[in-house]
Each structure stands twice: as structure tokens, then as C-alpha cells.
Scaffold this active site. Structure first.
Site, PDB file in Angstrom:
ATOM      1  N   ASP A  35      14.709   0.208 -15.803  1.00 13.00           N
ATOM      2  CA  ASP A  35      15.441   1.495 -15.766  1.00 13.00           C
ATOM      3  C   ASP A  35      16.850   1.298 -15.213  1.00 13.00           C
ATOM      4  O   ASP A  35      17.804   1.902 -15.704  1.00 13.00           O
ATOM      5  CB  ASP A  35      14.669   2.587 -15.004  1.00 13.00           C
ATOM      6  CG  ASP A  35      14.401   2.296 -13.533  1.00 13.00           C
ATOM      7  OD1 ASP A  35      14.463   1.109 -13.117  1.00 13.00           O
ATOM      8  OD2 ASP A  35      14.133   3.265 -12.790  1.00 13.00           O
ATOM      9  N   GLY A 123       2.930   4.741  -0.705  1.00 11.07           N
ATOM     10  CA  GLY A 123       3.373   3.366  -0.932  1.00 11.07           C
ATOM     11  C   GLY A 123       2.556   2.647  -1.988  1.00 11.07           C
ATOM     12  O   GLY A 123       2.497   1.430  -2.006  1.00 11.07           O
ATOM     13  N   GLY A 125       2.879   2.846  -5.417  1.00  8.86           N
ATOM     14  CA  GLY A 125       3.474   2.635  -6.742  1.00  8.86           C
ATOM     15  C   GLY A 125       3.363   3.837  -7.659  1.00  8.86           C
ATOM     16  O   GLY A 125       3.643   3.741  -8.853  1.00  8.86           O
ATOM     17  N   LEU A 126       2.907   4.992  -7.124  1.00 14.97           N
ATOM     18  CA  LEU A 126       2.830   6.201  -7.960  1.00 14.97           C
ATOM     19  C   LEU A 126       3.896   7.216  -7.545  1.00 14.97           C
ATOM     20  O   LEU A 126       3.796   8.402  -7.847  1.00 14.97           O
ATOM     21  CB  LEU A 126       1.423   6.830  -7.861  1.00 14.97           C
ATOM     22  CG  LEU A 126       0.264   5.910  -8.269  1.00 14.97           C
ATOM     23  CD1 LEU A 126      -1.067   6.638  -8.119  1.00 14.97           C
ATOM     24  CD2 LEU A 126       0.424   5.402  -9.697  1.00 14.97           C
ATOM     25  N   SER A 127       4.898   6.736  -6.838  1.00 15.31           N
ATOM     26  CA  SER A 127       6.081   7.542  -6.505  1.00 15.31           C
ATOM     27  C   SER A 127       5.801   8.716  -5.578  1.00 15.31           C
ATOM     28  O   SER A 127       6.266   9.836  -5.816  1.00 15.31           O
ATOM     29  CB  SER A 127       6.759   8.058  -7.785  1.00 15.31           C
ATOM     30  OG  SER A 127       7.280   7.004  -8.502  1.00 15.31           O
ATOM     31  N   GLU A 161      17.524   8.563  -2.319  1.00 19.08           N
ATOM     32  CA  GLU A 161      16.723   7.346  -2.102  1.00 19.08           C
ATOM     33  C   GLU A 161      17.644   6.133  -1.894  1.00 19.08           C
ATOM     34  O   GLU A 161      17.426   5.309  -1.009  1.00 19.08           O
ATOM     35  CB  GLU A 161      15.820   7.142  -3.319  1.00 19.08           C
ATOM     36  CG  GLU A 161      14.885   5.984  -3.216  1.00 19.08           C
ATOM     37  CD  GLU A 161      13.475   6.374  -2.836  1.00 19.08           C
ATOM     38  OE1 GLU A 161      13.106   7.557  -2.958  1.00 19.08           O
ATOM     39  OE2 GLU A 161      12.739   5.495  -2.397  1.00 19.08           O
ATOM     40  N   ASP A 173      11.637   7.353 -11.700  1.00 25.39           N
ATOM     41  CA  ASP A 173      10.614   8.113 -10.975  1.00 25.39           C
ATOM     42  C   ASP A 173      11.003   9.586 -10.858  1.00 25.39           C
ATOM     43  O   ASP A 173      10.223  10.491 -11.182  1.00 25.39           O
ATOM     44  CB  ASP A 173      10.399   7.533  -9.577  1.00 25.39           C
ATOM     45  CG  ASP A 173      10.053   6.053  -9.609  1.00 25.39           C
ATOM     46  OD1 ASP A 173       9.758   5.548 -10.705  1.00 25.39           O
ATOM     47  OD2 ASP A 173      10.094   5.415  -8.550  1.00 25.39           O
ATOM     48  N   TYR A 223      12.708  -5.702  -3.944  1.00 21.87           N
ATOM     49  CA  TYR A 223      13.210  -4.863  -5.047  1.00 21.87           C
ATOM     50  C   TYR A 223      14.723  -5.012  -5.165  1.00 21.87           C
ATOM     51  O   TYR A 223      15.252  -5.252  -6.251  1.00 21.87           O
ATOM     52  CB  TYR A 223      12.836  -3.399  -4.780  1.00 21.87           C
ATOM     53  CG  TYR A 223      13.233  -2.449  -5.896  1.00 21.87           C
ATOM     54  CD1 TYR A 223      12.314  -2.082  -6.865  1.00 21.87           C
ATOM     55  CD2 TYR A 223      14.521  -1.938  -5.975  1.00 21.87           C
ATOM     56  CE1 TYR A 223      12.675  -1.221  -7.895  1.00 21.87           C
ATOM     57  CE2 TYR A 223      14.895  -1.091  -7.002  1.00 21.87           C
ATOM     58  CZ  TYR A 223      13.963  -0.723  -7.951  1.00 21.87           C
ATOM     59  OH  TYR A 223      14.338   0.118  -8.970  1.00 21.87           O
TER      60      TYR A 223
HETATM   61  C1  GLA Z   1      10.428   1.790  -8.567  1.00 24.94           C
HETATM   62  C2  GLA Z   1      11.807   2.412  -8.735  1.00 24.94           C
HETATM   63  C3  GLA Z   1      12.099   2.732 -10.203  1.00 24.94           C
HETATM   64  C4  GLA Z   1      11.808   1.551 -11.107  1.00 24.94           C
HETATM   65  C5  GLA Z   1      10.439   0.948 -10.793  1.00 24.94           C
HETATM   66  C6  GLA Z   1      10.185  -0.322 -11.557  1.00 24.94           C
HETATM   67  O1  GLA Z   1       9.436   2.734  -8.870  1.00 24.94           O
HETATM   68  O2  GLA Z   1      11.930   3.580  -7.977  1.00 24.94           O
HETATM   69  O3  GLA Z   1      13.430   3.180 -10.350  1.00 24.94           O
HETATM   70  O4  GLA Z   1      12.831   0.582 -11.019  1.00 24.94           O
HETATM   71  O5  GLA Z   1      10.292   0.663  -9.406  1.00 24.94           O
HETATM   72  O6  GLA Z   1      10.135  -0.057 -12.912  1.00 24.94           O
END
Ligand code: GLA
Length: 384
Positions: A35, A123, A125-127, A161, A173, A223
Site C-alpha cells: 500500500d 496487536g 494484525g486486524l487493525s 498513526e 487499514d 515495519y
Molecule cells: C499495516 C499497515 C498497512 C499495511 C500493512 C501491510 O497494517 O498499517 O498500511 O502496510 O501493514 O500490508
């Protein structure tokens, strides 16, 4: 969560004047770590997320309580001191949204109280953080009526963020959460921010999430390191529109140079992942879920071998899924480094599949994963 219960948690005697907002989490079906390279991604908003109960105040105080961090009690800050660092725990997200929205031109002339209650693994990975950000966005839109569209709010969330939490995240996200639709995945162009909707055929697939229940280590710094590598490759290739907009034959000729700079594998992942998203969206649109499943596997392998963001627990949970009958496709989802996997599963076999994956993962790691089915759902909105 009733208004009265939320008011009680906040120590308010009177729930009058309150309203509630829903903000989902998101899962990405395919297209990770592209992204921020102007790529295409294919996320969907979830039927899990955050309920925010909001009470406007007449003074300039902002107060917040989260049932997920009940031990923290009530946080508070003045409207004038929202220019905070990341030291307020979850409440940082609220202050960051207020301050970023003000810097983007929102006029805020009174404070408010916000009560949050979420059912997304923190934390994982589902935002969960973007879900909170977009809940606050929805509350601010409702209270101060600026008439901003969801995409503009998503950009405010991303900026919050980046600036406050210190993660140089892309837009996926926040935009998925702002623009989700029931029954649909979102084919999101992260360069133009255009969203097209692709139906997820519920008679052919159920989306099953697997939580590795492993700690997510170094997620923020690793990241940012990956993002810096991609930026370096973009500069070397002069790809102004973003690395993901290049085709593989445009990067192959520069392999030696990219290898010397230590960014070849990141480049190969970016370019190949983009091609997989295009193919997966086309396959999903015509109901060819087997092809989507194959592409999900290739995506995981690329994130494991080239981008190197999976780690032993995500690899173990995905490999458990690949071995389990009834699984159409499985991969890590989101930033990686621990967290969750996304599985496409035959709808009539969800229970057996969940048990089968969990058993294989537990045998390999000694950890019991959390498995739950989700449905593509609407984006953030006012409930009542
Ligand atoms: C996190 C970031 C996103 C994206 C993903 C990986 O969720 O917030 O912007 O980069 O990692 O695809």
C-alpha cells in the site's frame, strides 16, 4: 454496551445526549506491504471492531475509558494539550485524531467523553488501532459536522498513526475501515485512493481468521525498516508513482544494482505481490476461488522468503492450514511479525477446518490458536 453502562464507566451521572459509533477492524485478503508503494490491495472490513459511546461536553475536557484497558481507569486531557507524545497508551489514539483533525482544518469548540469497547485482538494484525482511529473520526464528524468524506478521514487517521504512534503505515487499514461494505472486498488503489468493490461469494467461501497468539515483536521498527528498503529501491529505479506500479521486466534489468543496495528481495516482493492482487481480484470477481487460494499461498511465500515478515508462528499456522482439507487458501495478513492469518474455507466445513488447523498448529508450537469466522461488513458509521 448501553449508554447508561458507558456513562457509569466514565463516572458520569447522566447518559443524556450520548450517541454510539461502530468502527470495524479489517482483514487483508491479499496485497501486503504494497500500500505504501502505490499498490493495489484487497482488504475487507470485519464484523468485529470497536463500539465508541460518545458524550459531548460543554467545556474543553476530553475524557476517555476503554473496557479493553479497564485497569487504566479514565484518561483525561484538555483540548489545548492534545499535541501529545505516544505516552498515553490507547488514549494517544484519541488525542492524536483530535490534534490531526484540527491541523487538517476541523473546528472543535468543545470537549467530549469517549468510551471504547472492542473485540479485535490487540496487536493481532486486524487493525485494532485503525479501528479506534476511525471510531474517533466518526464521532468527530458527528459532533462537529465538517462534511468530510470517509477517505479524508482515513487520511487523517493515517497521519495520526504516522506522526504520533511512529509507524510509517500506508493507507490500507484506515481506508478499508472507512469505506467497507457488507458482503464485499475492496479493491483499493493506494495511489489514487479509488475503491472498487468485489463480492465475496458466501456460498463458496467463509473467511476464517487464525490468531497465532504469539507476541508481535519489533513490529513498529521492523515495519519502518522494510518501508525504508522499499523507498531506497524506489529511488534507485526512479519510480515516482511508487514501486508497485512497475512491472517485473522493468525491475529485472536492475537486479545487480538492487542487490548491491540490499533491496532486491523487497523489490521482487512488491512487484510480484501487485501482480497477484490484480489476478486475485479478477478471479474473485468471477467466483474462481481456487485461483484466489493459489495466489494467497504464493503471497505468503513471497512475504516469508522475499519480504521476510512472517516468522515461525505465522509460518506454522499457515502451514497447518495448507495441510488441512477444506482450506481453499491461507496466508499471513497485515504487517506480519506475528498476529493473524486469513483463510478461505469451504463454508460447510468451517468447524472441522478450524479444529484441524488448531490441532496441527498446537502440535507444532505448543500454542492453541484462536480461530473465528468473519464476514465482510460495512465501514465505520453512527449506530444511534
Ligand atoms: C499495516 C499497515 C498497512 C499495511 C500493512 C501491510 O497494517 O498499517 O498500511 O502496510 O501493514 O500490508
Amino acid at each position: 454496551m448501553t449508554l447508561a453502562a458507558a456513562a457509569a464507566d466514565l463516572g458520569r451521572a447522566d447518559p443524556a445526549g450520548g450517541f454510539r459509533v461502530w468502527s470495524p477492524g479489517r482483514v487483508n485478503l491479499i496485497g501486503d506491504h504494497i500500500d505504501y508503494s502505490g499498490g493495489l490491495v484487497l482488504p475487507m472490513a470485519l464484523d468485529r471492531g470497536t463500539v465508541a459511546t460518545v458524550f459531548p461536553r460543554s467545556d474543553g475536557q476530553i475524557r476517555g475509558y476503554s473496557t479493553n484497558f479497564a485497569d487504566d481507569g479514565v484518561h483525561s486531557a484538555g483540548l489545548v494539550d492534545t499535541t501529545c507524545d505516544a505516552g498515553h497508551g490507547w488514549f494517544t489514539y484519541v488525542l492524536a485524531m483530535v490534534d490531526t483533525a484540527v491541523r487538517a482544518g476541523l473546528e472543535i469548540d468543545h470537549g467530549f467523553e469517549i468510551h471504547l469497547s472492542g473485540d479485535i485482538p490487540d496487536g493481532g494484525g486486524l487493525s485494532s488501532s485503525a479501528s479506534v482511529e476511525m471510531a474517533v473520526a466518526c464521532a468527530l464528524e458527528q459532533m462537529f459536522h465538517p462534511g468530510w468524506d470517509p477517505t479524508r478521514w482515513a487520511l487523517v487517521g493515517q497521519r495520526a498513526e504516522n506522526d504520533y504512534v511512529g509507524v510509517a503505515c500506508g493507507i490500507m487499514d484506515q481506508l478499508a475501515i472507512a469505506r467497507g461494505r457488507a458482503g464485499k472486498a475492496i479493491l483499493m488503489d493506494c495511489a489514487s485512493l479509488e475503491c472498487r468493490y468485489v463480492p465475496v461469494p458466501s456460498d463458496q467461501v467463509t473467511v476464517l481468521i487464525g490468531n497465532t497468539q504469539s507476541p508481535r515483536r519489533l513490529a513498529g521498527s521492523a515495519y519502518n525498516d522494510r518501508r525504508a528498503a522499499v523507498e531506497r529501491a524506489r529511488e534507485i529505479l526512479g519510480a515516482d508513482a511508487g514501486l508497485a506500479t512497475l512491472a517485473s521486466d522493468q525491475v529485472d534489468g536492475h537486479r545487480d544494482e538492487l542487490e548491491a543496495a540490499g533491496v532486491w528481495r523487497e523489490t521482487r516482493h512488491t512487484v510480484s505481490e501487485q501482480a497477484r492482487v490484480v489476478a486475485a481480484a479478477a478471479a474473485l470477481a468471477c467466483g474462481d476461488v481456487a485461483t484466489v487460494g493459489r495466489l494467497m499461498r504464493e503471497s505468503h511465500e513471497s512475504l516469508r522468503d522475499d519480504f521476510r515478515v512472517t516468522g515461525e508462528y505465522l509460518d506454522a499456522l499457515v502451514s497447518a492450514a495448507w495441510q488441512t482439507p477444506g482450506v481453499i487458501g491461507a496466508r499471513m495478513t497485515g504487517a506480519g511479525f506475528g498476529g493473524c492469518t486469513v483463510n478461505l474455507v469451504q463454508p460447510d466445513q468451517v468447524e472441522q477446518v478450524a479444529v484441524g488447523i488448531a490441532r496441527r498448529y498446537a502440535a507444532a508450537t505448543g500454542i492453541t490458536p484462536e480461530m473465528f469466522a468473519v464476514a465482510p461488513s460495512a465501514g465505520a458509521h453512527v449506530l444511534d
